[in-house]
Design a protein around this motif. Sequence first.
Motif, short mmCIF file in Angstrom:
data_model
loop_
_atom_site.label_atom_id
_atom_site.label_comp_id
_atom_site.label_asym_id
_atom_site.label_seq_id
_atom_site.Cartn_x
_atom_site.Cartn_y
_atom_site.Cartn_z
N SER A 87 16.80 7.30 30.44
CA SER A 87 17.86 7.01 29.49
C SER A 87 17.35 7.09 28.05
O SER A 87 16.20 6.81 27.76
N TYR A 108 23.90 6.90 31.65
CA TYR A 108 23.97 5.79 30.69
C TYR A 108 23.53 4.52 31.41
O TYR A 108 24.03 4.21 32.50
N ASP A 162 20.67 2.58 26.95
CA ASP A 162 21.61 3.25 26.03
C ASP A 162 22.57 2.27 25.38
O ASP A 162 23.30 2.65 24.47
#
Length: 766
Positions: free
Chosen positions: A14, A65, A69
């Motif tokens: 991520s 995600y 994030d």
Amino acid sequence: MKKTVLVFLVILFSIPFYSQNNSLWKGYFSFSNVTQLSQSPTKFFAANENSLFSKNMNTNELKTYTTVDGLSGLTITSQFYSASSNRIFLGYENGLINIIDETDKSVSQVVDIINKGGIAPNLKRINSFYEFDNKLYISCQFGIVVYNTITKLFGDTFIIGPSGQQLNVLQTTVVGNTIYANTQFNGIFSADLANPNLIDFNNWQVFDAGFWRIISTFNDELVGLNTNSRIYQHNGSIFIERFNLNASGLDFKVINNQIATCSATTAFVLNESFGLVFQLSTTQIPDFDDEFTSVSIVSGNLIIGTKESGVLTVNLSNPTDVNFILPTGPARNNIFSIQTAPSGNFLWAVYGDYSESYNPYPLDSYGVSKFDETGWLNIPYEDLQEAKSIVRVAINPSNENQVFFSSYFSGVLKFENDQLTEFYNNTTSNGPESLVVAGSPNYVDIRMNGSGFDRTGNLWVTNSFVNNAMKVLRPNNQWQSYSIENTANTALTLSYGRLSIDKNGTKWFVSNREGVFAFNETATPQFKKVTTENNLGYPYTDTRAIAIDNRNQVWIGSVGGLRILSSVDRFFSNDELISRPIIFVEDGLAQELLADTFITDIVVDGSNNKWIGTADAGVFLLSPNGQQTLQRFTSSNSPLPSNFINDIDINGKTGEVFFATNKGMVSFRGTATKANDNLNNVVVYPNPVRPGFAGTVKITGLVDKANVKITDISGNLVFEKIAEGGTMEWDTTAFGKYKVASGVYMIFISADQGLETKVKKVMIIR
């Protein structure tokens, strides 16, 4: 379906979210359990418990995600793609909303519903989103909240109960000028959307008193999936049955002129007349042993979410064209224990667990996972001779291809080159023993837990609920047992946890009721018990974590706090081993460090700092003596997905600190590297330090106790420190007083006693 059959498309980590630490965090999440699907014209969005991934069906772009994030780490309860704003909305169990902008991939948090007054905190769950006329109708556990996707502002809140009471609204939809709201227990309510006073509950009427899973709009008519597994269409007068799933319906979506729906075993696509145009069952998919959870349609493909296999896609024009989409990751998010290799080249993770009272039931039938530079290798339960509740990993430092797994029900497994080669259980001579169940002499329950290698290559493992609590597997593949019954008061009822081995070969291990035990086979007596100052009982005798630091102190974590034994050598010199708390002074008052804190793990880094994992308070990083808290990570101020820390481990080569939680694993890149043997690999970064940089300069590749001096080009000293471990940080100040000016700075490094030296430079640009 065995995870080894799945094709992992790419290795994805991520993109970090937290500003000043952009390069310091990574996420290691499982995306296999897809709970919900939504779609844009070209993409699907697959939500898991606390993460999301998407795929563009035209370009094959895959994106993930996670908390790194900016996702919250809480349980995702709903998701929706807004075509008008090109944004993804994620709703959570506590009322939080994450908004992902598909244009710039930014993630923001909206807390308006969390902060809404007059509603109990446990009744703010977001159930679904519905968009109509640039407004999102957000169905919540208490009613409906309106959000304008253009102005990004919240509007009215509708509390629709007949007497103004809060109702659990599952979905809303609009047909013509009428808005319909499906509630959990009170049927479907309706109101005139043109009415400017929908905040008045009197303007909402019961439309149908039945029980509906999902409602939607199809061909300008109200349709719904009933709890009786049938799809109905409302013709303006009554509901008419149009399709029977013949099994409990899980998902139902109207996409253009089609309906996609599914049960756990079958997915369907219906046309405008509710005719069946496509059907796929789990039995039609080769080697598939899983369940469906959700459905969607994107670019002529049926998208199906699964419990354990990610997403499968089926071309509606070619039913044999079935593909699995699953970003690489561990098999599960609830990782119980991890272990990095001494070389730093790979990491093993296991998923078996036990309760706070060391109860492994219900037994876990999970595999094990290995992570290296190529990605994740997930080895399924079926390849482990069905060993259950695997809780610990021990990697042979002399042969990293040899790995041992402790099962808290089945025994000990030996892997070589990622393959199971030996299974040690109660049939093994002098090996793991089963606890005894009165009246059931044939019952087998082998509770093996903490494990570790000593300097001569012996593997030591604890065995709970038996007198022979300490077991050792010699390099010649022979087992030997040692009895604790003369030291433990209740040996046959004790559970043992983590184990740590010191410089003298003494084994220190925790127990659930009698504190910490120490064992050395060369001593008399072989076993000793560590007591607490003033003989404190529970919770200090329910110990969970044990670590030996670089100064040979024993750090002990219990369900009630932290204790220290001053030296491992006391095992040989003292009859009584007494641990004491760390006392610090704050605001003139003496306080006990981490008092009343449930400590789950303690790990010592290369600088002798202590990483403390807890059951509900996240992670603490303490200075070598514990007098300073250097860092505090929680799910609120960092990408930690949960404050419940199962395990911590450190890659000593890179300094990457891994945090395994009950909701996923993340890592933090700090300065936790081990000391080097020489100064041949000293690296200074970043170099140059550019304007706007808010971090610290790292000097890596140091030997232990190296002296580091930094001067300006004129020779004026601005920094000096003795290294503890392999990495040192400089905050680019002159002894912490002020930021140094732009220029070249000399870094002089000398090993202990000046036997080796190194000179480096760093450029500072303000």
